[in-house]
Design a protein around this motif. Structure first.
Motif, short mmCIF file in Angstrom:
data_model
loop_
_atom_site.label_atom_id
_atom_site.label_comp_id
_atom_site.label_asym_id
_atom_site.label_seq_id
_atom_site.Cartn_x
_atom_site.Cartn_y
_atom_site.Cartn_z
N ALA A 16 8.70 -0.20 -14.51
CA ALA A 16 9.73 0.81 -14.75
C ALA A 16 9.13 2.21 -14.68
CB ALA A 16 10.40 0.58 -16.10
N GLU A 17 7.89 2.36 -15.16
CA GLU A 17 7.22 3.66 -15.08
C GLU A 17 6.92 4.02 -13.63
OE1 GLU A 17 6.62 5.88 -17.61
OE2 GLU A 17 7.94 4.48 -18.68
N TYR A 18 6.49 3.06 -12.84
CA TYR A 18 6.28 3.32 -11.41
C TYR A 18 7.56 3.83 -10.77
CZ TYR A 18 1.63 1.35 -10.45
OH TYR A 18 0.28 1.13 -10.36
N TYR A 19 8.66 3.16 -11.01
CA TYR A 19 9.94 3.55 -10.40
C TYR A 19 10.31 4.97 -10.82
CZ TYR A 19 14.80 3.17 -8.84
OH TYR A 19 16.00 3.37 -8.21
N ARG A 20 10.15 5.26 -12.10
CA ARG A 20 10.46 6.60 -12.59
C ARG A 20 9.56 7.65 -11.96
NH1 ARG A 20 8.24 9.88 -16.27
NH2 ARG A 20 6.79 8.29 -17.01
N LEU A 21 8.26 7.41 -11.97
CA LEU A 21 7.30 8.41 -11.49
C LEU A 21 7.45 8.67 -9.99
CD1 LEU A 21 4.21 7.15 -13.51
CD2 LEU A 21 5.28 9.40 -13.77
N ILE A 22 7.64 7.61 -9.21
CA ILE A 22 7.80 7.79 -7.77
C ILE A 22 9.07 8.57 -7.46
CG2 ILE A 22 8.28 6.55 -5.62
CD1 ILE A 22 6.30 4.38 -6.65
N ASN A 23 10.16 8.24 -8.13
CA ASN A 23 11.41 8.95 -7.88
C ASN A 23 11.34 10.40 -8.36
OD1 ASN A 23 13.65 7.26 -6.61
ND2 ASN A 23 12.81 5.84 -8.12
N GLU A 24 10.67 10.64 -9.47
CA GLU A 24 10.49 12.02 -9.92
C GLU A 24 9.66 12.80 -8.92
OE1 GLU A 24 10.81 11.50 -14.79
OE2 GLU A 24 8.84 11.77 -13.85
N GLY A 25 8.65 12.15 -8.34
CA GLY A 25 7.82 12.83 -7.35
C GLY A 25 8.60 13.21 -6.11
N VAL A 26 9.46 12.30 -5.64
CA VAL A 26 10.29 12.60 -4.48
C VAL A 26 11.28 13.72 -4.80
CG1 VAL A 26 12.08 11.67 -2.96
CG2 VAL A 26 10.03 10.32 -3.45
N ARG A 27 11.90 13.63 -5.96
CA ARG A 27 12.88 14.65 -6.34
C ARG A 27 12.25 16.03 -6.44
NH1 ARG A 27 16.09 13.30 -11.67
NH2 ARG A 27 14.05 13.73 -12.59
N SER A 28 11.02 16.10 -6.96
CA SER A 28 10.37 17.40 -7.10
C SER A 28 10.07 18.03 -5.74
CB SER A 28 9.08 17.27 -7.91
OG SER A 28 8.08 16.57 -7.18
N ARG A 29 9.91 17.20 -4.73
CA ARG A 29 9.60 17.72 -3.40
C ARG A 29 10.85 18.00 -2.56
NH1 ARG A 29 5.46 14.56 -5.04
NH2 ARG A 29 3.34 14.99 -4.29
N LEU A 30 11.88 17.17 -2.72
CA LEU A 30 13.02 17.24 -1.81
C LEU A 30 14.31 17.75 -2.44
CD1 LEU A 30 12.57 13.94 0.25
CD2 LEU A 30 11.72 16.24 0.75
N GLY A 31 14.32 17.90 -3.75
CA GLY A 31 15.52 18.43 -4.37
C GLY A 31 16.15 17.48 -5.37
N PRO A 32 17.09 17.95 -6.17
CA PRO A 32 17.58 17.23 -7.34
C PRO A 32 18.31 15.93 -7.05
CG PRO A 32 18.89 19.20 -6.95
CD PRO A 32 17.70 19.30 -6.05
N THR A 33 18.85 15.76 -5.85
CA THR A 33 19.58 14.52 -5.56
C THR A 33 18.74 13.53 -4.76
OG1 THR A 33 20.54 15.41 -3.52
CG2 THR A 33 21.78 15.75 -5.58
N ALA A 34 17.50 13.89 -4.44
CA ALA A 34 16.65 13.03 -3.61
C ALA A 34 16.01 11.93 -4.45
CB ALA A 34 15.57 13.86 -2.92
N SER A 35 15.83 10.77 -3.82
CA SER A 35 15.13 9.66 -4.48
C SER A 35 14.36 8.87 -3.43
CB SER A 35 16.11 8.77 -5.24
OG SER A 35 17.13 8.30 -4.39
N ALA A 36 13.48 7.99 -3.91
CA ALA A 36 12.58 7.26 -3.02
C ALA A 36 13.29 6.11 -2.32
CB ALA A 36 11.39 6.74 -3.82
N ARG A 37 12.84 5.81 -1.12
CA ARG A 37 13.22 4.59 -0.43
C ARG A 37 12.22 3.52 -0.84
NH1 ARG A 37 12.56 4.55 4.99
NH2 ARG A 37 14.29 3.12 5.34
#
Length: 231
Positions: A16-37
């Motif tokens: 669950a921490e991996y999922y959170r951290l990866i998605n936070e990383g993508v969002r910080s780079r691409l914007g507030p609605t972005a998430s990881a594939r």
């Protein structure tokens, strides 16, 4: 963006921490609605833990290779094993698929070297602390000197992981115990300490150590985010 394949559920607390951290990383780079594939293969950790303590690493390797192949069939572009201990079979997993495997020890080692650290303490399961698959990669590939706690400390670190952290239990007395183990590693010359089990970051943080702590979960997730977003 590349699709990340996550081999998780070992335990789901850290997955669950991996999922959170990866998605936070993508969002910080691409914007507030972005998430990881990403695609997550999640084991029943009770089955994995039983095989680990029975020493049935052959069966565990079969299970990990099967998970990696299923993720490759699902179209992922890269793989992460979301646990330090199961990197014991990383070479077998890597050989079984055509997509790259991001080894958890490598971004940790690169961060240590960038910080000028040469002698590092290692916390993790007994398998990670006592077997050579992890320490050997740090020393042979990255030139780090790795020290581990004494036998009683290793047993307590392992017990807390399997009896508490993988079950989501955060016990104040166990934080005190980990602080003492970290302190003894520092006394033996550790310039930093690797949190070499993906659940340990749930229990201790920078305030619990007089030397820097390098959390493999966060470093692995950050490296995955970077890799997924590279051209």
């Amino acid at each position: 963006m590349k699709m990340i394949g996550l081999i998780g559920g070992m335990s789901w607390e850290s997955s669950a921490e991996y999922y959170r951290l990866i998605n936070e990383g993508v969002r910080s780079r691409l914007g507030p609605t972005a998430s990881a594939r990403c695609v997550l293969w999640s084991f029943n950790f009770a089955e994995i833990e039983e095989l680990q303590h029975a020493g049935d690493w052959s069966r565990l390797t079969e299970r990990m290779v099967e998970a990696a192949r299923r993720l490759e069939d699902a179209g992922v572009d890269m793989l992460l094993i979301c646990t330090n201990t199961m990197h014991r079979m990383a070479a077998d997993v890597e050989a079984a698929v055509s997509v790259p495997l991001l080894h958890i020890a490598d971004p940790t080692a690169e961060s240590l070297k960038a910080a000028g650290i040469k002698r590092v303490g290692l916390l993790g399961t007994a398998f990670t602390m006592e077997h050579d698959f992890y320490r050997g990669r740090l020393s042979e590939k990255h030139g780090l000197e790795v020290i581990v706690p004494g036998s009683e400390d290793r047993a307590e670190v392992h017990r807390i992981i399997y009896e508490e952290l993988v079950a989501g239990k955060i016990v104040p007395a166990s934080r005190v115990a980990y602080r003492a183990v970290i302190s003894r590693l520092v006394e033996h010359g550790a310039e930093a300490v690797i949190l070499g089990c993906t659940e340990i970051m749930l229990l201790v943080g920078a305030e619990d150590s007089s030397v820097p702590l390098f959390d493999t979960t966060s470093l692995h997730a950050a490296a995955a985010t970077q890799m997924a977003m590279s051209s």
